[in-house]
Design an enzyme around this catalytic site. Structure first.
Site: not given
Ligand code: PGA
Ligand code: ZN
Length: 424
Positions: A42, A155, A163-164, A205, A242, A285, A312, A337, A365-367, A388
């Site tokens: 994302s 996700h 999302q989180e 994740e 998030d 977030e 982010d 990131k 991190h990233r996913s 994170k």
């Molecule tokens: P990502 O997303 O899939 O771009 O790593 C994680 C996030 O939104 O923090």
């Molecule tokens: Zn994010």
């Protein structure tokens, strides 16, 4: 003088099974360092370019052979013979060769791989841990982790729009103890989901992705898990979200499918005000979209002195965009990131700008991740305060926690100051 002797690059696999770049930097004294670049799903619109081959006959177009070739054929030519310990100079050369503001030519995956590999090789050649190379004697603080334990949004295949859903072990004075509490809550949550016939399969994740009814239910399950595991919500364990709201924003409207609601910015901010009044939420977030800057100003006005508001997709680790946010009094924290911006130096610049202006920093991190633990060292080096890096499950996520545990084991003087993080 220790110089860069060789730069090599090859394809490896990330945690989703997609190819990504691994760079190996070898120095004139024989020391070397590898680095693997992560990959988002994302992603923010204004992130630096992740160069993919788009050759459908290999890895469904996701190969990174061009980025590898950019390292060995273009970047190596400019960097070989350069003083390996001059990271700022090295990274400015990368910017200069590319000559765009988002690494559109070389690919930020190529440049970040080179930048991180040289930093790591330099730490090896000085025989010091990476966090000390990056932070000198100033890096003394272990970060408070944000652990993503329930997934929704794009996700997950459920009715949850956000999302989180993360837990933050803030009520402890020891990193190890804080992490242990989080792990115990994670396992307790799994048991509770099982008892309710909900799926305990995990997302990218490591968080669970059960089929829940709405955006509040994940919070109520997490609160149950915290208590059942023997901890106090709010006092010892707080909640962070998030929302990744850019994913459900279109033409001024936020579409909460799970609850059959269409809200404008004000409506969504009100929704957050209710949530934060009801639950021990300390951080949100991407509460509003990366394209909704007026909304963000309103959100910050309403909630900015109560909770952490993290940009982010909004800031994409970019000092120019962050400076705009600072000028407009938008958000009060930034997600960091490295691959959103493309070099170690530019990452450090974003962190410095944030700290100088009283914004909190969360190294992330990233996913799509790997066993590379660079961000763990970075978080300590800059006293980021927060990290994170997913649920305490899946090797690539735990690699970061394990690196922090290792740093803690060999550096007993590293502090854990989560209790002061959100003290007014
Ligand atoms: P990502 O997303 O899939 O771009 O790593 C994680 C996030 O939104 O923090
Ligand atoms: Zn994010």
């Amino acid at each position: 003088m220790i110089t860069i002797k060789e730069l090599d690059a090859f394809e490896v696999l990330d945690s989703r099974g997609n190819p990504t770049i691994c760079v190996k930097a070898t120095l004139s004294d024989g020391n070397s360092g590898n680095a693997i670049v992560p990959s988002g799903a994302s992603t923010g619109k204004r992130e630096a370019l992740e160069l993919r081959d788009k050759d459908e006959s290999r890895f469904v177009g996701k190969g990174v052979l061009k980025a590898c070739a950019n390292v060995t054929e273009i970047i190596a030519r400019e960097l070989i013979g350069i003083n390996a310990h001059r990271q700022t100079h090295i990274d400015s050369i990368l910017q200069h060769i590319d000559n765009t503001d988002n690494y559109a030519k070389l690919g930020a995956n190529a440049t970040l791989g080179v930048s991180m590999a040289i930093a790591r090789a330099s730490a090896h050649s000085l025989n010091i841990p990476l966090f000390q190379y990056l932070g000198g004697i100033n890096g003394v603080n272990l970060p408070a982790p944000m652990l993503n334990i329930i997934n929704g949004g794009s996700h997950a295949d459920n009715n949850v729009d956000f999302q989180e859903y993360m837990i933050m072990p803030l009520g402890f004075d020891c990193f190890k103890r804080a992490l242990r509490a989080s792990v115990e809550i994670y396992h307790t949550l799994k048991k509770i989901l099982n008892e309710n016939n909900l799926s305990t399969g995990v997302g990218d994740e490591g968080g669970f992705a059960p089929n829940l009814k709405n955006n509040e239910e994940p919070i109520t399950y997490i609160l149950k898990a915290i208590e059942k595991a023997g901890y106090k919500p709010g006092e010892e364990i707080s909640i962070a979200l998030d929302v990744a709201s850019s994913e459900f924003y279109k033409d001024g409207i936020y579409y909460l499918k799970g609850e059959n609601k269409k809200l404008d910015s004000k409506g969504l901010v009100e929704y957050y005000e209710n949530l934060t009044a009801k639950y021990p939420i300390v951080s949100i977030e991407d509460g509003l979209s990366e394209d909704d800057w007026n909304g963000w100003a309103y959100l910050t006005e309403q909630l900015g002195n109560k909770i952490q508001l993290v940009g982010d997709d909004l800031f994409v680790t970019n000092t120019k965009i962050l400076q705009k946010g600072i000028n407009k009094k938008i958000a009060n924290a930034i997600l960091i990131k490295p691959n959103q911006i493309g070099t170690v130096t530019q990452t450090l610049e974003a962190i410095r700008l944030a700290h100088k202006n009283g914004y909190k920093t969360i190294i992330s991190h990233r996913s799509g991740e790997s066993e590379d633990t660079f961000i763990a060292d970075l978080s300590v080096a800059v006293n980021a305060g927060e990290i994170k890096t997913g649920a305490p499950a899946r090797g690539e996520r735990n690699a970061k926690y394990n690196r922090l545990l290792e740093l803690r084991h060999y550096n007993k003087l590293l502090t854990y100051e989560a209790q002061n993080l959100f003290k007014k």
